[in-house]
Write a protein that holds these residues in place. Structure first.
Motif, PDB file in Angstrom:
ATOM      1  N   SER A 170       0.832  -1.204   0.000  1.00 38.59           N
ATOM      2  CA  SER A 170       0.000   0.000   0.000  1.00 38.59           C
ATOM      3  C   SER A 170       0.865   1.251   0.000  1.00 38.59           C
ATOM      4  N   GLY A 171       1.992   1.190   0.715  1.00 34.45           N
ATOM      5  CA  GLY A 171       2.906   2.329   0.725  1.00 34.45           C
ATOM      6  C   GLY A 171       3.496   2.570  -0.661  1.00 34.45           C
ATOM      7  N   ALA A 172       3.852   1.461  -1.330  1.00 33.18           N
ATOM      8  CA  ALA A 172       4.410   1.590  -2.685  1.00 33.18           C
ATOM      9  C   ALA A 172       3.373   2.169  -3.634  1.00 33.18           C
ATOM     10  N   ILE A 173       2.115   1.720  -3.502  1.00 30.61           N
ATOM     11  CA  ILE A 173       1.041   2.236  -4.359  1.00 30.61           C
ATOM     12  C   ILE A 173       0.860   3.732  -4.134  1.00 30.61           C
ATOM     13  N   ALA A 174       0.897   4.149  -2.872  1.00 35.55           N
ATOM     14  CA  ALA A 174       0.725   5.574  -2.559  1.00 35.55           C
ATOM     15  C   ALA A 174       1.841   6.389  -3.187  1.00 35.55           C
ATOM     16  N   SER A 175       3.052   5.867  -3.147  1.00 37.49           N
ATOM     17  CA  SER A 175       4.201   6.582  -3.716  1.00 37.49           C
ATOM     18  C   SER A 175       4.060   6.704  -5.237  1.00 37.49           C
ATOM     19  N   MET A 176       3.675   5.587  -5.880  1.00 38.27           N
ATOM     20  CA  MET A 176       3.493   5.624  -7.337  1.00 38.27           C
ATOM     21  C   MET A 176       2.348   6.559  -7.727  1.00 38.27           C
ATOM     22  N   MET A 177       1.285   6.558  -6.946  1.00 40.74           N
ATOM     23  CA  MET A 177       0.139   7.385  -7.251  1.00 40.74           C
ATOM     24  C   MET A 177       0.490   8.875  -7.165  1.00 40.74           C
ATOM     25  N   ARG A 178       1.297   9.214  -6.159  1.00 36.57           N
ATOM     26  CA  ARG A 178       1.707  10.615  -6.029  1.00 36.57           C
ATOM     27  C   ARG A 178       2.516  11.068  -7.254  1.00 36.57           C
ATOM     28  N   ARG A 179       3.360  10.156  -7.754  1.00 34.23           N
ATOM     29  CA  ARG A 179       4.189  10.495  -8.907  1.00 34.23           C
ATOM     30  C   ARG A 179       3.327  10.664 -10.159  1.00 34.23           C
ATOM     31  N   VAL A 180       2.365   9.730 -10.365  1.00 35.87           N
ATOM     32  CA  VAL A 180       1.488   9.811 -11.539  1.00 35.87           C
ATOM     33  C   VAL A 180       0.654  11.088 -11.489  1.00 35.87           C
ATOM     34  N   MET A 181       0.133  11.419 -10.324  1.00 38.12           N
ATOM     35  CA  MET A 181      -0.732  12.595 -10.201  1.00 38.12           C
ATOM     36  C   MET A 181       0.080  13.875 -10.364  1.00 38.12           C
ATOM     37  N   SER A 182       1.320  13.866  -9.872  1.00 41.62           N
ATOM     38  CA  SER A 182       2.172  15.052 -10.022  1.00 41.62           C
ATOM     39  C   SER A 182       2.436  15.314 -11.507  1.00 41.62           C
ATOM     40  N   ASN A 183       2.698  14.230 -12.257  1.00 41.71           N
ATOM     41  CA  ASN A 183       2.926  14.398 -13.705  1.00 41.71           C
ATOM     42  C   ASN A 183       1.659  14.892 -14.409  1.00 41.71           C
ATOM     43  N   ALA A 184       0.489  14.374 -13.976  1.00 40.53           N
ATOM     44  CA  ALA A 184      -0.782  14.773 -14.589  1.00 40.53           C
ATOM     45  C   ALA A 184      -1.092  16.235 -14.311  1.00 40.53           C
ATOM     46  N   VAL A 185      -0.732  16.688 -13.111  1.00 34.10           N
ATOM     47  CA  VAL A 185      -0.960  18.104 -12.761  1.00 34.10           C
ATOM     48  C   VAL A 185      -0.054  18.989 -13.621  1.00 34.10           C
ATOM     49  N   GLU A 186       1.219  18.596 -13.780  1.00 31.19           N
ATOM     50  CA  GLU A 186       2.155  19.385 -14.581  1.00 31.19           C
ATOM     51  C   GLU A 186       1.691  19.458 -16.043  1.00 31.19           C
ATOM     52  N   ALA A 187       1.093  18.345 -16.508  1.00 34.55           N
ATOM     53  CA  ALA A 187       0.628  18.326 -17.905  1.00 34.55           C
ATOM     54  C   ALA A 187      -0.708  19.034 -18.063  1.00 34.55           C
ATOM     55  N   ILE A 231      -9.812   6.659 -13.424  1.00 34.48           N
ATOM     56  CA  ILE A 231      -8.816   5.854 -14.121  1.00 34.48           C
ATOM     57  C   ILE A 231      -7.824   5.265 -13.117  1.00 34.48           C
ATOM     58  N   GLU A 232      -7.581   3.970 -13.281  1.00 38.77           N
ATOM     59  CA  GLU A 232      -6.537   3.318 -12.503  1.00 38.77           C
ATOM     60  C   GLU A 232      -5.267   3.343 -13.352  1.00 38.77           C
ATOM     61  N   PRO A 233      -4.234   4.115 -12.928  1.00 41.47           N
ATOM     62  CA  PRO A 233      -3.014   4.235 -13.733  1.00 41.47           C
ATOM     63  C   PRO A 233      -2.363   2.872 -13.983  1.00 41.47           C
ATOM     64  N   ALA A 234      -1.814   2.698 -15.168  1.00 36.20           N
ATOM     65  CA  ALA A 234      -1.207   1.412 -15.532  1.00 36.20           C
ATOM     66  C   ALA A 234      -0.077   1.031 -14.585  1.00 36.20           C
ATOM     67  N   GLU A 235       0.639   2.066 -14.054  1.00 34.62           N
ATOM     68  CA  GLU A 235       1.781   1.788 -13.186  1.00 34.62           C
ATOM     69  C   GLU A 235       1.398   1.031 -11.909  1.00 34.62           C
ATOM     70  N   ILE A 236       0.117   1.210 -11.457  1.00 37.55           N
ATOM     71  CA  ILE A 236      -0.237   0.610 -10.153  1.00 37.55           C
ATOM     72  C   ILE A 236      -1.217  -0.559 -10.297  1.00 37.55           C
ATOM     73  N   VAL A 237      -1.524  -0.958 -11.521  1.00 35.21           N
ATOM     74  CA  VAL A 237      -2.485  -2.053 -11.706  1.00 35.21           C
ATOM     75  C   VAL A 237      -1.984  -3.327 -11.039  1.00 35.21           C
ATOM     76  N   GLU A 238      -0.754  -3.663 -11.274  1.00 35.27           N
ATOM     77  CA  GLU A 238      -0.209  -4.880 -10.679  1.00 35.27           C
ATOM     78  C   GLU A 238      -0.167  -4.793  -9.160  1.00 35.27           C
ATOM     79  N   ALA A 239       0.233  -3.601  -8.696  1.00 33.68           N
ATOM     80  CA  ALA A 239       0.294  -3.428  -7.239  1.00 33.68           C
ATOM     81  C   ALA A 239      -1.108  -3.539  -6.616  1.00 33.68           C
ATOM     82  N   ASN A 240      -2.105  -2.949  -7.296  1.00 29.09           N
ATOM     83  CA  ASN A 240      -3.487  -3.067  -6.801  1.00 29.09           C
ATOM     84  C   ASN A 240      -3.948  -4.526  -6.818  1.00 29.09           C
TER      85      ASN A 240
END
Length: 585
Positions: A170-187, A231-240
Motif C-alpha cells: 500500500s505504501g508503494a502504491i501511494a508513492s506511485m500514485m503521487r508520482r502519476v498525479m504530479s505528472n498529470a498536474v504538470e501536464a 482511471i486506474e493508472p497502468a503503473e499501479i495495476v499490478e500493485a493493486n
C-alpha cells in the motif's frame, strides 16, 4: 390458580410486567419477565421475595452489582455449537463482555461468602453460586481481538506477515500514485487539489473526460453527470492486484483463526449458555428491585397460611400516575382475620371502592408473583391458593351472556372451587339485575362463601348485604369515607361500619330539582332515609372521635416531651446546687 384469564389486565398487573421489562439491562432478563407467574408454593414465593429484598438492599448500598455490560449471546453460541462454524469478531467481543460479567459476579458473591459458608445475601447466593467463570476463554479471546473488536496483527504469524506485506504494498502504491498525479498536474490533465478515490477496492484518479486517453490506465467508472471518469493508472495495476490478493489471504487467515478459537470455545458453550441464563435471572431480580424502589415496596412478614394485615398499601400503577401529576395517593390500611375474613365495602360512587378492590388484588398478586408489594415492612401477608375476581363487564355476544349472566357464571365457578385458601374479589356484588332479587341471590352466595371459610373483599350498595355482614360471624363491614361538608370522597377505607351511598346529598350537590329529591325520599320511605342518615352520623361521629383521639395523642406527646424537659432541667439544677455547695464547703 387465577380466574379469570383477564385478571392481570383488570387489576393493572400487565403494566407492572412491562415496567419490570423496561428496567432489565438485557433481553436475557426480559425473557424471565415474560415467564413471571403466580405461585401458591410458600418456599418458592419466600425465595423470590427474599432474593428481591436482598437485591434492593444492594441497590440502596454504596456497592455496585456488576451487571453493566451483559449481552444476550445465547443464539450466537447455539449456532457455534455446529462443528466448522465460527463466531465473528464483533460477536466475540459481545461474548467476551458477557464472560467478564460472569467473572465479576462470581467475584462479587465470593466476596460476600464467609469462611463458614454463610453469605451476606443467602437467597441471591443460591443463584449466584451456580455461575461459572471462564478465564482461559477470556484470555484466548483477548489474544485474538482488541477492545474494539478488531483482529490483532499478532493473532498468528501468518496474519502478521500478510498485514506487513499489505502495508508495504500500500505504501508503494501511494508513492506511485503521487508520482502519476504530479505528472498529470504538470501536464494540465487534472487540478492540483484533486485527490485519489476508491472504486471497487482499487485506487483511481478522477480525470475530466477530455483527458482520459492522455493517462495510461484502466477506466473503472464515471460520475453520474459524466463530467469525471475514474482511471486506474497502468503503473499501479499490478500493485493493486497484489493488494486484492493479500486482502483475500487476510480474510482467509482471519476465518481460520476464528474457526480455531471457536473450536477451543465449543466444549464450554453449554455451560456458558447455562450461566448466561442465570445472569439473565439476576438481571430480572435487579429489575424487580429497581421497581420496588420506585414504588416504595418492602418485604412484609410472610406466613404460609392466608393472612392480611396491611399498612400503607397502595396501587402501584395509580401511585405512579398520581406522582406524574404531582399528586399524593391515599394509602389503605386493611386487616382481615380468621374471624373476619370477608370485607363488605360500601360507600358512594367514585369514592374509591373499586380502587380499593383492585389494590387488594394487585398487592396480593404481586406478592405471589415474587414482586415486593407496596406496603410497609410491619405488614403481615399470607399465601392464597386461588384468587378469583369479578370486576367489570364480561358480557359476551358470542356466548349470549348478559352482564348479570356473566356475574352468575363467575359465582358458580367460585363456589365450585373456593375453599379456606381462596381470596375472592367482587365489584358491585349483586348488580346487573332487579335489585331485590339481585340482593337476595348475592346474600345467599355470600353465605356460601362464608360457610366455605373463603376470604374476600366485596363492594356493594345493597343494604341487605350490609345488615348481613353486621350480623354474621366471618364478615365485616367497611366503608369508603366521604367528606359531608365538602361533598367529596376522601378515598380512605374505614373497617367496622358500613358506608352510605350519599345518593341524596350528591343529587343535591349536582343541582337536581328539590321536588325530585323529595319524591325520591317518599318512594324509598323514611326507614331507608333514616338508615342512610344514621350511617352518615356514624361516619361523622367516627371521624370526630378519631380526630379527638389524634388530638389527645398529640397533646400527650407534647406533655411527655415537656415532662422530660422539666426532669432534665430539674436534674441540671440539682447538679448545679451540688456544685455550688461543694464550692462553698
Amino acid at each position: 390458580m387465577i380466574y379469570p384469564d383477564t385478571f392481570e389486565h383488570k387489576i393493572g398487573f400487565a403494566t407492572l410486567r412491562e415496567w419490570v421489562a423496561e428496567r432489565c439491562i438485557s433481553t436475557l432478563g426480559q425473557r424471565h419477565t415474560q415467564e413471571m407467574t403466580f405461585s401458591s408454593d410458600f418456599p418458592t414465593v419466600l425465595h423470590w421475595l427474599s432474593s428481591t429484598s436482598e437485591m434492593l438492599s444492594i441497590l440502596n448500598s454504596d456497592e455496585e452489582f456488576p451487571l453493566g455490560s451483559v449481552r444476550d449471546v445465547s443464539e450466537v453460541l447455539t449456532h457455534a455449537r455446529v462443528p466448522g462454524t465460527f463466531i465473528t469478531a464483533p460477536e466475540l467481543l459481545d461474548v467476551r463482555s458477557s464472560l467478564a460479567v460472569m467473572s465479576d459476579l462470581a467475584v462479587f458473591f465470593n466476596a460476600h461468602r464467609h469462611d463458614n459458608g454463610h453469605s451476606d445475601y443467602p437467597h441471591l447466593d443460591e443463584t449466584g453460586i451456580k455461575i461459572a467463570s471462564f478465564p482461559l476463554t477470556v484470555k484466548s479471546i483477548d489474544r485474538i481481538i482488541d477492545r474494539f473488536g478488531n483482529i490483532r496483527d499478532n493473532a498468528s504469524p501468518e496474519l502478521r506477515e500478510i498485514r506487513s506485506q499489505l502495508s508495504s504494498t500500500s505504501g508503494a502504491i501511494a508513492s506511485m500514485m503521487r508520482r502519476v498525479m504530479s505528472n498529470a498536474v504538470e501536464a494540465g490533465y487534472i487540478e492540483s487539489d484533486v485527490t485519489p478515490s476508491m472504486r471497487d477496492g482499487r485506487l483511481v484518479i478522477p480525470v475530466p473526460p477530455m483527458y482520459k486517453r492522455r493517462i495510461s490506465g484502466i477506466v473503472h467508472d464515471e460520475s453520474a453527470s459524466g463530467k469525471t471518469v475514474y482511471i486506474e493508472p497502468a503503473e499501479i495495476v499490478e500493485a493493486n492486484n497484489r493488494v486484492r490478493e493479500l486482502q483475500m489471504e487476510e480474510r482467509r487467515e482471519i476465518t481460520r483463526i476464528l474457526i480455531v478459537l471457536t473450536d477451543e470455545l465449543r466444549p464450554d458453550i453449554p455451560q456458558i449458555i447455562e450461566s448466561l441464563d442465570i445472569v439473565g435471572y439476576l438481571d430480572f431480580i435487579q429489575a424487580k428491585a429497581r421497581l420496588a424502589r420506585d414504588i416504595d415496596a418492602h418485604m412484609p412478614a410472610l406466613t404460609e397460611k392466608p393472612e392480611m394485615e396491611w399498612y400503607h398499601a397502595t396501587h402501584p400503577v395509580l401511585l405512579m400516575s398520581l406522582r406524574r401529576q404531582s399528586k399524593e395517593i391515599v394509602p389503605l390500611d386493611i386487616t382481615l382475620t380468621r374471624d373476619s375474613r370477608i370485607l363488605i365495602i360500601s360507600g358512594p360512587n367514585a369514592g374509591g371502592k373499586s380502587v380499593c378492590l383492585k389494590t387488594v388484588g394487585i398487592v396480593q398478586y404481586m406478592l405471589q408473583c415474587g414482586l415486593l408489594p407496596p406496603v410497609y415492612e410491619n405488614s403481615h401477608m399470607g399465601i392464597f391458593a386461588d384468587i378469583f375476581i369479578d370486576i367489570g363487564d364480561d358480557q359476551s355476544i358470542e356466548d349470549d351472556l348478559s352482564t348479570y349472566s356473566s356475574h352468575l357464571r363467575n359465582m358458580k365457578y367460585f363456589l365450585q372451587r373456593g375453599d379456606a385458601s381462596t381470596l375472592v374479589l367482587i365489584d358491585e356484588f349483586g348488580g346487573g339485575t332487579e335489585p331485590q332479587i339481585g340482593g337476595a341471590i348475592a346474600q345467599a352466595v355470600l353465605s356460601q362463601f362464608n360457610d366455605r371459610h373463603m376470604w374476600g373483599v366485596i363492594t356493594t350498595h345493597y343494604q341487605n348485604l350490609k345488615h348481613f355482614a353486621e350480623d354474621t360471624d366471618g364478615l365485616v363491614n367497611g366503608s369508603m369515607l366521604y367528606d359531608r361538608h365538602l361533598m367529596q370522597p376522601m378515598f380512605k377505607l374505614s373497617i367496622g361500619n358500613p358506608g352510605s351511598s350519599f345518593a341524596i346529598e350528591i343529587a343535591r350537590k349536582i343541582g337536581l330539582p328539590e321536588i325530585i329529591i323529595t319524591d325520591a325520599e317518599k318512594i324509598v320511605g323514611s326507614d331507608y332515609i333514616n338508615l342512610d342518615k344514621y350511617l352518615l352520623d356514624i361516619a361523622r361521629d367516627k371521624r370526630y372521635w378519631e380526630n379527638k383521639r389524634m388530638a389527645i395523642r398529640q397533646k400527650e406527646k407534647k406533655i411527655e416531651s415537656r415532662l422530660a424537659q422539666y426532669e432534665e432541667d430539674a436534674e441540671q439544677l440539682r447538679e448545679k446546687r451540688r456544685e455550688i455547695l461543694a464550692e462553698a464547703k
